[in-house]
Design a protein around this motif. Sequence first.
Motif, PDB file in Angstrom:
ATOM      1  N   CYS A  83       0.673  -1.623  -0.245  1.00  0.00           N
ATOM      2  CA  CYS A  83       0.034   0.328  -0.306  1.00  0.00           C
ATOM      3  C   CYS A  83       0.671   0.975  -0.121  1.00  0.00           C
ATOM      4  O   CYS A  83      -0.441   2.353  -0.152  1.00  0.00           O
ATOM      5  N   ALA A  84       1.740   1.321   0.114  1.00  0.00           N
ATOM      6  CA  ALA A  84       3.068   2.130   0.400  1.00  0.00           C
ATOM      7  C   ALA A  84       3.245   2.685  -0.974  1.00  0.00           C
ATOM      8  O   ALA A  84       3.048   2.386  -2.131  1.00  0.00           O
ATOM      9  N   GLU A  85       3.198   3.822  -1.517  1.00  0.00           N
ATOM     10  CA  GLU A  85       3.028   4.855  -2.476  1.00  0.00           C
ATOM     11  C   GLU A  85       4.208   4.863  -3.053  1.00  0.00           C
ATOM     12  O   GLU A  85       4.051   4.379  -4.350  1.00  0.00           O
ATOM     13  N   THR A  86       5.478   4.826  -2.992  1.00  0.00           N
ATOM     14  CA  THR A  86       6.706   4.279  -3.003  1.00  0.00           C
ATOM     15  C   THR A  86       7.418   2.921  -2.804  1.00  0.00           C
ATOM     16  O   THR A  86       7.593   2.802  -1.798  1.00  0.00           O
ATOM     17  N   GLU A  87       8.269   2.385  -3.650  1.00  0.00           N
ATOM     18  CA  GLU A  87       8.185   0.829  -3.417  1.00  0.00           C
ATOM     19  C   GLU A  87       9.723   1.218  -2.023  1.00  0.00           C
ATOM     20  O   GLU A  87       9.950   1.947  -2.518  1.00  0.00           O
ATOM     21  N   GLY A  88       9.548   0.526  -0.948  1.00  0.00           N
ATOM     22  CA  GLY A  88      10.819   0.227  -0.596  1.00  0.00           C
ATOM     23  C   GLY A  88      11.279   1.819   0.431  1.00  0.00           C
ATOM     24  O   GLY A  88      11.792   1.766   1.460  1.00  0.00           O
ATOM     25  N   GLU A  89       9.801   2.204   0.606  1.00  0.00           N
ATOM     26  CA  GLU A  89      10.037   3.545   1.729  1.00  0.00           C
ATOM     27  C   GLU A  89       8.203   3.432   2.575  1.00  0.00           C
ATOM     28  O   GLU A  89       7.620   2.385   1.646  1.00  0.00           O
ATOM     29  N   LEU A  90       8.804   4.227   3.671  1.00  0.00           N
ATOM     30  CA  LEU A  90       7.978   3.566   4.884  1.00  0.00           C
ATOM     31  C   LEU A  90       6.722   3.900   4.496  1.00  0.00           C
ATOM     32  O   LEU A  90       6.290   4.560   3.616  1.00  0.00           O
ATOM     33  N   LEU A  91       5.382   3.104   4.405  1.00  0.00           N
ATOM     34  CA  LEU A  91       4.161   4.078   3.654  1.00  0.00           C
ATOM     35  C   LEU A  91       3.831   4.836   5.131  1.00  0.00           C
ATOM     36  O   LEU A  91       3.732   4.953   6.402  1.00  0.00           O
ATOM     37  N   ARG A  92       3.254   6.120   4.673  1.00  0.00           N
ATOM     38  CA  ARG A  92       3.113   7.415   5.538  1.00  0.00           C
ATOM     39  C   ARG A  92       1.737   7.010   6.217  1.00  0.00           C
ATOM     40  O   ARG A  92       0.675   7.874   4.644  1.00  0.00           O
ATOM     41  N   PHE A  93       1.450   7.262   6.894  1.00  0.00           N
ATOM     42  CA  PHE A  93      -0.657   7.354   7.786  1.00  0.00           C
ATOM     43  C   PHE A  93      -0.789   9.152   7.201  1.00  0.00           C
ATOM     44  O   PHE A  93       0.223   9.616   8.055  1.00  0.00           O
ATOM     45  N   ASP A  94      -2.032   9.047   6.928  1.00  0.00           N
ATOM     46  CA  ASP A  94      -2.428  10.860   7.213  1.00  0.00           C
ATOM     47  C   ASP A  94      -2.283  11.059   8.138  1.00  0.00           C
ATOM     48  O   ASP A  94      -2.344  12.483   8.552  1.00  0.00           O
ATOM     49  N   LEU A  95      -3.046  10.149   8.770  1.00  0.00           N
ATOM     50  CA  LEU A  95      -3.374  10.394  10.116  1.00  0.00           C
ATOM     51  C   LEU A  95      -3.975   8.900  11.073  1.00  0.00           C
ATOM     52  O   LEU A  95      -4.016   7.747   9.895  1.00  0.00           O
ATOM     53  N   LEU A  96      -3.121   9.105  11.883  1.00  0.00           N
ATOM     54  CA  LEU A  96      -2.927   7.458  13.330  1.00  0.00           C
ATOM     55  C   LEU A  96      -3.812   8.139  14.264  1.00  0.00           C
ATOM     56  O   LEU A  96      -3.096   9.210  15.029  1.00  0.00           O
ATOM     57  N   LEU A  97      -4.342   7.113  14.496  1.00  0.00           N
ATOM     58  CA  LEU A  97      -5.077   7.317  15.772  1.00  0.00           C
ATOM     59  C   LEU A  97      -3.961   6.299  17.241  1.00  0.00           C
ATOM     60  O   LEU A  97      -4.065   5.246  16.434  1.00  0.00           O
ATOM     61  N   LEU A  98      -3.847   6.774  18.258  1.00  0.00           N
ATOM     62  CA  LEU A  98      -3.584   6.070  18.727  1.00  0.00           C
ATOM     63  C   LEU A  98      -4.176   6.455  20.159  1.00  0.00           C
ATOM     64  O   LEU A  98      -5.061   7.463  20.148  1.00  0.00           O
ATOM     65  N   GLY A  99      -4.065   5.560  20.983  1.00  0.00           N
ATOM     66  CA  GLY A  99      -4.905   5.675  22.551  1.00  0.00           C
ATOM     67  C   GLY A  99      -2.990   5.425  23.621  1.00  0.00           C
ATOM     68  O   GLY A  99      -2.506   5.758  23.072  1.00  0.00           O
ATOM     69  N   MET A 100      -2.981   5.185  24.833  1.00  0.00           N
ATOM     70  CA  MET A 100      -2.150   5.883  25.880  1.00  0.00           C
ATOM     71  C   MET A 100      -3.382   4.587  26.676  1.00  0.00           C
ATOM     72  O   MET A 100      -4.517   5.321  27.581  1.00  0.00           O
ATOM     73  N   GLY A 101      -2.164   3.528  27.194  1.00  0.00           N
ATOM     74  CA  GLY A 101      -2.750   2.957  28.630  1.00  0.00           C
ATOM     75  C   GLY A 101      -2.043   2.921  29.727  1.00  0.00           C
ATOM     76  O   GLY A 101      -1.357   4.090  30.151  1.00  0.00           O
ATOM     77  N   ASP A 102      -2.588   2.880  31.196  1.00  0.00           N
ATOM     78  CA  ASP A 102      -2.665   3.348  32.259  1.00  0.00           C
ATOM     79  C   ASP A 102      -0.765   2.786  32.505  1.00  0.00           C
ATOM     80  O   ASP A 102      -0.602   3.774  33.704  1.00  0.00           O
ATOM     81  N   ASP A 103      -0.568   2.255  32.133  1.00  0.00           N
ATOM     82  CA  ASP A 103       1.503   1.662  32.160  1.00  0.00           C
ATOM     83  C   ASP A 103       2.094   2.417  31.044  1.00  0.00           C
ATOM     84  O   ASP A 103       3.412   2.952  30.788  1.00  0.00           O
ATOM     85  N   GLY A 104       1.604   3.782  30.238  1.00  0.00           N
ATOM     86  CA  GLY A 104       2.393   4.213  29.015  1.00  0.00           C
ATOM     87  C   GLY A 104       2.315   3.775  27.569  1.00  0.00           C
ATOM     88  O   GLY A 104       3.489   3.987  27.141  1.00  0.00           O
ATOM     89  N   HIS A 105       1.744   2.659  27.805  1.00  0.00           N
ATOM     90  CA  HIS A 105       1.908   1.484  26.390  1.00  0.00           C
ATOM     91  C   HIS A 105       1.150   2.695  25.219  1.00  0.00           C
ATOM     92  O   HIS A 105      -0.076   3.228  25.168  1.00  0.00           O
ATOM     93  N   THR A 106       1.277   2.592  24.157  1.00  0.00           N
ATOM     94  CA  THR A 106       1.025   2.676  22.669  1.00  0.00           C
ATOM     95  C   THR A 106       0.733   1.730  22.165  1.00  0.00           C
ATOM     96  O   THR A 106       2.119   0.546  21.372  1.00  0.00           O
TER      97      THR A 106
END
Length: 247
Positions: A128-151
């Motif tokens: 799904c990456a735009e350019t082969e060999g490059e990281l896929l860059r999300f337009d928006l990444l949703l994250l949460g945070m656990g009580d221990d600081g994990h994501t």
Amino acid sequence: MATPTSNLRIFPAPDQLCRAAAAQIAQMISGHQGQRFRLALSGGRTPEALYRILATEYATEIPWGKVELFWGDERYVPHDHPASNAAMVRRSLLDHINIPANQVHPIPTGAGNPASDAAAYQQTLQACAETEGELLRFDLLLLGMGDDGHTASLFPGGDWLAERAAWAVASRAPVPPHGRITLTFPMLNAAHHTMILVTGEAKQQVLQEIFANPTAAASRYPIAMIDPQGEVHWLVDSAAWPEAAHR
Ligand code: 6PG
């Protein structure tokens, strides 16, 4: 980690937070110039309320046909298991919107081996990456945070925190389901925009440490280790960020 308070919004309750997040997501998708809007979803309780708002109040307002959905992490259970993030997104969002099935990319959990499924997911991301060999860059990444600081499922103390080559790896949670698959920091940091949703009193202590001393926090809490190239938007409810606690 950049924790500029300019990108910090505090809401009286989770419902207001989720409504504001939904409005911002709708605006970002509708205003996106590109052909596809790549959105990576978080698991957990907080985002489920957000997805229900997107599925009801934005079912027709958001041009879902241009959205491509990914997951930031998954519990290593079947996709019909109650703890599955794929199941949670299906019941709260996907069953209520029109989005092409080939634009929805849940993390596979059927190989019986998390490392194999993580590698398979990396192949999906690379395709799904735009350019082969490059990281896929999300337009928006949703994250949460656990009580221990994990994501995502980057929990404190694991070797997954040091992964800089793979895009997705197996990890383990201190709580069941212990088996997890998670995107790694290189993938999280490549996002153009990152929205971190934090609710509940149990998050207060970690949040206070992060904003009081980001450098120290980055040695302890995975959420404080992210350093995205793009903008970071913190949406926090007053239970997790009481004004009194931050005077
Ligand atoms: C998961 C999530 C996880 C979540 C945090 C916060 O699979 O559970 O990806 O990282 O975001 O645990 O969860 P809440 O928003 O429910 O507190």
